[in-house]
Design a protein around this motif. Structure first.
Motif, PDB file in Angstrom:
ATOM      1  N   ASP A   1       0.835  -1.206   0.000  1.00 56.46           N
ATOM      2  CA  ASP A   1       0.000   0.000   0.000  1.00 56.46           C
ATOM      3  C   ASP A   1       0.866   1.251   0.000  1.00 56.46           C
ATOM      4  O   ASP A   1       0.578   2.219  -0.718  1.00 56.46           O
ATOM      5  CB  ASP A   1      -0.921   0.001   1.227  1.00 56.46           C
ATOM      6  N   ILE A   2       1.931   1.221   0.826  1.00 54.22           N
ATOM      7  CA  ILE A   2       2.832   2.372   0.866  1.00 54.22           C
ATOM      8  C   ILE A   2       3.513   2.565  -0.480  1.00 54.22           C
ATOM      9  O   ILE A   2       3.614   3.688  -0.995  1.00 54.22           O
ATOM     10  CB  ILE A   2       3.871   2.194   1.992  1.00 54.22           C
ATOM     11  N   GLU A   3       3.972   1.441  -1.052  1.00 53.07           N
ATOM     12  CA  GLU A   3       4.606   1.541  -2.365  1.00 53.07           C
ATOM     13  C   GLU A   3       3.617   2.027  -3.413  1.00 53.07           C
ATOM     14  O   GLU A   3       3.963   2.831  -4.293  1.00 53.07           O
ATOM     15  CB  GLU A   3       5.180   0.181  -2.764  1.00 53.07           C
ATOM     16  N   SER A   4       2.372   1.522  -3.312  1.00 57.60           N
ATOM     17  CA  SER A   4       1.346   1.976  -4.249  1.00 57.60           C
ATOM     18  C   SER A   4       1.049   3.455  -4.072  1.00 57.60           C
ATOM     19  O   SER A   4       0.902   4.200  -5.044  1.00 57.60           O
ATOM     20  CB  SER A   4       0.071   1.152  -4.047  1.00 57.60           C
ATOM     21  N   GLU A   5       0.977   3.889  -2.788  1.00 63.43           N
ATOM     22  CA  GLU A   5       0.743   5.311  -2.533  1.00 63.43           C
ATOM     23  C   GLU A   5       1.899   6.154  -3.042  1.00 63.43           C
ATOM     24  O   GLU A   5       1.695   7.213  -3.654  1.00 63.43           O
ATOM     25  CB  GLU A   5       0.545   5.540  -1.031  1.00 63.43           C
ATOM     26  N   ASN A   6       3.121   5.668  -2.781  1.00 59.60           N
ATOM     27  CA  ASN A   6       4.289   6.403  -3.269  1.00 59.60           C
ATOM     28  C   ASN A   6       4.312   6.458  -4.784  1.00 59.60           C
ATOM     29  O   ASN A   6       4.635   7.498  -5.380  1.00 59.60           O
ATOM     30  CB  ASN A   6       5.575   5.763  -2.743  1.00 59.60           C
ATOM     31  N   GLU A   7       3.978   5.321  -5.391  1.00 57.67           N
ATOM     32  CA  GLU A   7       3.944   5.291  -6.851  1.00 57.67           C
ATOM     33  C   GLU A   7       2.863   6.223  -7.391  1.00 57.67           C
ATOM     34  O   GLU A   7       3.077   6.926  -8.382  1.00 57.67           O
ATOM     35  CB  GLU A   7       3.693   3.857  -7.326  1.00 57.67           C
ATOM     36  N   GLU A   8       1.717   6.217  -6.696  1.00 56.71           N
ATOM     37  CA  GLU A   8       0.632   7.110  -7.116  1.00 56.71           C
ATOM     38  C   GLU A   8       1.036   8.574  -6.954  1.00 56.71           C
ATOM     39  O   GLU A   8       0.765   9.413  -7.827  1.00 56.71           O
ATOM     40  CB  GLU A   8      -0.622   6.812  -6.300  1.00 56.71           C
ATOM     41  N   GLU A   9       1.709   8.870  -5.821  1.00 56.98           N
ATOM     42  CA  GLU A   9       2.182  10.236  -5.615  1.00 56.98           C
ATOM     43  C   GLU A   9       3.223  10.613  -6.662  1.00 56.98           C
ATOM     44  O   GLU A   9       3.216  11.743  -7.180  1.00 56.98           O
ATOM     45  CB  GLU A   9       2.771  10.367  -4.211  1.00 56.98           C
ATOM     46  N   ASN A  10       4.115   9.664  -6.963  1.00 62.34           N
ATOM     47  CA  ASN A  10       5.125   9.947  -7.983  1.00 62.34           C
ATOM     48  C   ASN A  10       4.480  10.166  -9.340  1.00 62.34           C
ATOM     49  O   ASN A  10       4.864  11.086 -10.086  1.00 62.34           O
ATOM     50  CB  ASN A  10       6.131   8.797  -8.056  1.00 62.34           C
ATOM     51  N   ASN A  11       3.482   9.322  -9.652  1.00 63.58           N
ATOM     52  CA  ASN A  11       2.785   9.491 -10.923  1.00 63.58           C
ATOM     53  C   ASN A  11       2.057  10.822 -10.970  1.00 63.58           C
ATOM     54  O   ASN A  11       2.039  11.511 -12.003  1.00 63.58           O
ATOM     55  CB  ASN A  11       1.805   8.337 -11.133  1.00 63.58           C
ATOM     56  N   HIS A  12       1.437  11.180  -9.802  1.00 67.74           N
ATOM     57  CA  HIS A  12       0.736  12.458  -9.743  1.00 67.74           C
ATOM     58  C   HIS A  12       1.715  13.618  -9.908  1.00 67.74           C
ATOM     59  O   HIS A  12       1.419  14.601 -10.614  1.00 67.74           O
ATOM     60  CB  HIS A  12       0.000  12.569  -8.408  1.00 67.74           C
ATOM     61  N   ALA A  13       2.879  13.479  -9.243  1.00 65.46           N
ATOM     62  CA  ALA A  13       3.895  14.527  -9.370  1.00 65.46           C
ATOM     63  C   ALA A  13       4.410  14.610 -10.805  1.00 65.46           C
ATOM     64  O   ALA A  13       4.591  15.706 -11.351  1.00 65.46           O
ATOM     65  CB  ALA A  13       5.048  14.262  -8.405  1.00 65.46           C
ATOM     66  N   LEU A  14       4.646  13.442 -11.417  1.00 65.13           N
ATOM     67  CA  LEU A  14       5.102  13.433 -12.804  1.00 65.13           C
ATOM     68  C   LEU A  14       4.051  14.025 -13.734  1.00 65.13           C
ATOM     69  O   LEU A  14       4.371  14.782 -14.658  1.00 65.13           O
ATOM     70  CB  LEU A  14       5.446  11.999 -13.229  1.00 65.13           C
ATOM     71  N   GLU A  15       2.791  13.658 -13.475  1.00 62.49           N
ATOM     72  CA  GLU A  15       1.703  14.202 -14.298  1.00 62.49           C
ATOM     73  C   GLU A  15       1.598  15.716 -14.126  1.00 62.49           C
ATOM     74  O   GLU A  15       1.414  16.457 -15.091  1.00 62.49           O
ATOM     75  CB  GLU A  15       0.387  13.521 -13.915  1.00 62.49           C
ATOM     76  N   LYS A  16       1.717  16.158 -12.860  1.00 60.93           N
ATOM     77  CA  LYS A  16       1.662  17.589 -12.589  1.00 60.93           C
ATOM     78  C   LYS A  16       2.828  18.309 -13.249  1.00 60.93           C
ATOM     79  O   LYS A  16       2.658  19.379 -13.852  1.00 60.93           O
ATOM     80  CB  LYS A  16       1.679  17.813 -11.079  1.00 60.93           C
ATOM     81  N   ASP A  17       4.023  17.711 -13.149  1.00 59.40           N
ATOM     82  CA  ASP A  17       5.195  18.302 -13.773  1.00 59.40           C
ATOM     83  C   ASP A  17       5.052  18.318 -15.287  1.00 59.40           C
ATOM     84  O   ASP A  17       5.429  19.278 -15.953  1.00 59.40           O
ATOM     85  CB  ASP A  17       6.445  17.514 -13.356  1.00 59.40           C
ATOM     86  N   SER A  18       4.474  17.238 -15.824  1.00 53.73           N
ATOM     87  CA  SER A  18       4.249  17.182 -17.267  1.00 53.73           C
ATOM     88  C   SER A  18       3.269  18.253 -17.712  1.00 53.73           C
ATOM     89  O   SER A  18       3.459  18.899 -18.745  1.00 53.73           O
ATOM     90  CB  SER A  18       3.731  15.787 -17.651  1.00 53.73           C
ATOM     91  N   LYS A  19       2.211  18.459 -16.902  1.00 56.51           N
ATOM     92  CA  LYS A  19       1.244  19.506 -17.239  1.00 56.51           C
ATOM     93  C   LYS A  19       1.907  20.875 -17.179  1.00 56.51           C
ATOM     94  O   LYS A  19       1.634  21.744 -18.024  1.00 56.51           O
ATOM     95  CB  LYS A  19       0.059  19.429 -16.288  1.00 56.51           C
ATOM     96  N   LYS A  20       2.774  21.084 -16.145  1.00 56.50           N
ATOM     97  CA  LYS A  20       3.472  22.357 -16.052  1.00 56.50           C
ATOM     98  C   LYS A  20       4.360  22.580 -17.265  1.00 56.50           C
ATOM     99  O   LYS A  20       4.390  23.678 -17.840  1.00 56.50           O
ATOM    100  CB  LYS A  20       4.309  22.390 -14.770  1.00 56.50           C
ATOM    101  N   LYS A  21       5.093  21.541 -17.649  1.00 57.74           N
ATOM    102  CA  LYS A  21       5.965  21.661 -18.819  1.00 57.74           C
ATOM    103  C   LYS A  21       5.146  21.912 -20.077  1.00 57.74           C
ATOM    104  O   LYS A  21       5.527  22.727 -20.927  1.00 57.74           O
ATOM    105  CB  LYS A  21       6.810  20.397 -18.976  1.00 57.74           C
ATOM    106  N   GLU A  22       4.017  21.198 -20.186  1.00 53.28           N
ATOM    107  CA  GLU A  22       3.161  21.389 -21.350  1.00 53.28           C
ATOM    108  C   GLU A  22       2.595  22.806 -21.380  1.00 53.28           C
ATOM    109  O   GLU A  22       2.550  23.449 -22.429  1.00 53.28           O
ATOM    110  CB  GLU A  22       2.023  20.360 -21.324  1.00 53.28           C
ATOM    111  N   LEU A  23       2.165  23.293 -20.202  1.00 53.45           N
ATOM    112  CA  LEU A  23       1.634  24.649 -20.123  1.00 53.45           C
ATOM    113  C   LEU A  23       2.717  25.667 -20.442  1.00 53.45           C
ATOM    114  O   LEU A  23       2.484  26.647 -21.162  1.00 53.45           O
ATOM    115  CB  LEU A  23       1.062  24.897 -18.725  1.00 53.45           C
ATOM    116  N   ALA A  24       3.925  25.447 -19.901  1.00 53.26           N
ATOM    117  CA  ALA A  24       5.033  26.353 -20.191  1.00 53.26           C
ATOM    118  C   ALA A  24       5.374  26.331 -21.673  1.00 53.26           C
ATOM    119  O   ALA A  24       5.654  27.368 -22.279  1.00 53.26           O
ATOM    120  CB  ALA A  24       6.254  25.977 -19.355  1.00 53.26           C
ATOM    121  N   HIS A  25       5.320  25.137 -22.263  1.00 51.10           N
ATOM    122  CA  HIS A  25       5.589  25.017 -23.692  1.00 51.10           C
ATOM    123  C   HIS A  25       4.539  25.756 -24.511  1.00 51.10           C
ATOM    124  O   HIS A  25       4.858  26.478 -25.462  1.00 51.10           O
ATOM    125  CB  HIS A  25       5.634  23.543 -24.079  1.00 51.10           C
ATOM    126  N   ASP A  26       3.258  25.584 -24.109  1.00 52.07           N
ATOM    127  CA  ASP A  26       2.179  26.286 -24.806  1.00 52.07           C
ATOM    128  C   ASP A  26       2.332  27.791 -24.652  1.00 52.07           C
ATOM    129  O   ASP A  26       2.139  28.545 -25.610  1.00 52.07           O
ATOM    130  CB  ASP A  26       0.822  25.831 -24.264  1.00 52.07           C
TER     131      ASP A  26
END
Length: 242
Positions: A133-158
């Protein structure tokens, strides 16, 4: 009192087990479904209260037979191995069946050992589940952080692309304005350098009165040819006095 330790005592069950496997001195036969097992009445009675009660009903001087149900031959073989040995190794998936057989045969020591092992496994499983569960939560948080970072990069690119478009549009507008200003200045310069043409007057109609007349003077030869002769009265003139 002097205590003398029997060092052979731990080996008694090992010797009894060797006799059981060879069928020597076995005085009881246990039937479990289609399988039969030879054993020693005394050893079984010491391990299981239920077996002790059932075997005590038979004639001691003659071999005894006992039929057991509610568990498999494989499980009863594990019961015998536990009874005749110090330790028993069983797969994890067999613990529940072995616990049930120990409860049916009223083997308290074996039941306690099975419960202890099951509790340990449950705690380990809960720890593994918690870890997952902890690993899943960490993975989910990492995915969320990566997704958020990707959105930021995409927004900055736009925004960068939009900024480039805006800059390019501004540059284009500036170039157009400069070209237009240059064109206007050039046109004004051309207009100022050209001589201003005088307005053309309407032509005066050519008539005999308005034509340019050239005057030619003839030499005067005599007055008579030009003017008629002038006559002056004589009485009008008074001679001058000296």
């Amino acid at each position: 009192m002097i205590r003398i330790n029997n060092t052979q005592y731990p080996h008694f069950l090992e010797q009894a087990d060797a006799l059981r496997r060879s069928g020597t001195l076995c005085d009881v036969i246990i039937s479990v479904k289609s399988h039969t097992f030879k054993a020693h009445r005394l050893v079984l009675a010491c391990a299981s209260r239920r077996l002790a009660q059932q075997l005590s009903k038979d004639d001691i001087d003659s071999p005894s037979c006992c039929t057991l149900e509610h568990f498999s031959p494989h499980t009863f073989q594990q019961i015998l191995d536990f009874t005749y040995n110090h330790t028993l190794e069983v797969p994890e998936e067999d613990l529940c069946l072995l616990l049930r057989a120990a409860q049916l045969l009223d083997m308290q020591l074996l039941a306690d050992q099975c419960r202890k092992q099951l509790d340990t496994l449950n705690q380990r499983d809960r720890g593994d589940d918690r870890k997952e569960d902890i690993e899943s939560e960490n993975e989910e948080e990492n995915n969320h952080a990566l997704e958020k970072d990707s959105k930021k990069k995409e927004l900055a690119h736009d925004n960068k692309i939009q900024g480039n478009y805006s800059t390019e549009e501004k540059v284009n507008k500036t170039i157009v304005a400069e070209n237009h200003s240059t064109y206007v200045c050039a046109e004004n310069h051309n207009n100022s350098s050209c001589p201003r043409q005088k307005p053309r007057l309407s032509p005066i109609p050519t008539t005999p009165d308005s034509r340019h007349i050239s005057v030619i003077t003839r030499p005067v030869t005599s007055c008579s040819s030009v003017l008629p002769a002038c006559t002056f009265p004589t009485n009008k003139w008074t001679p001058a006095r000296a």
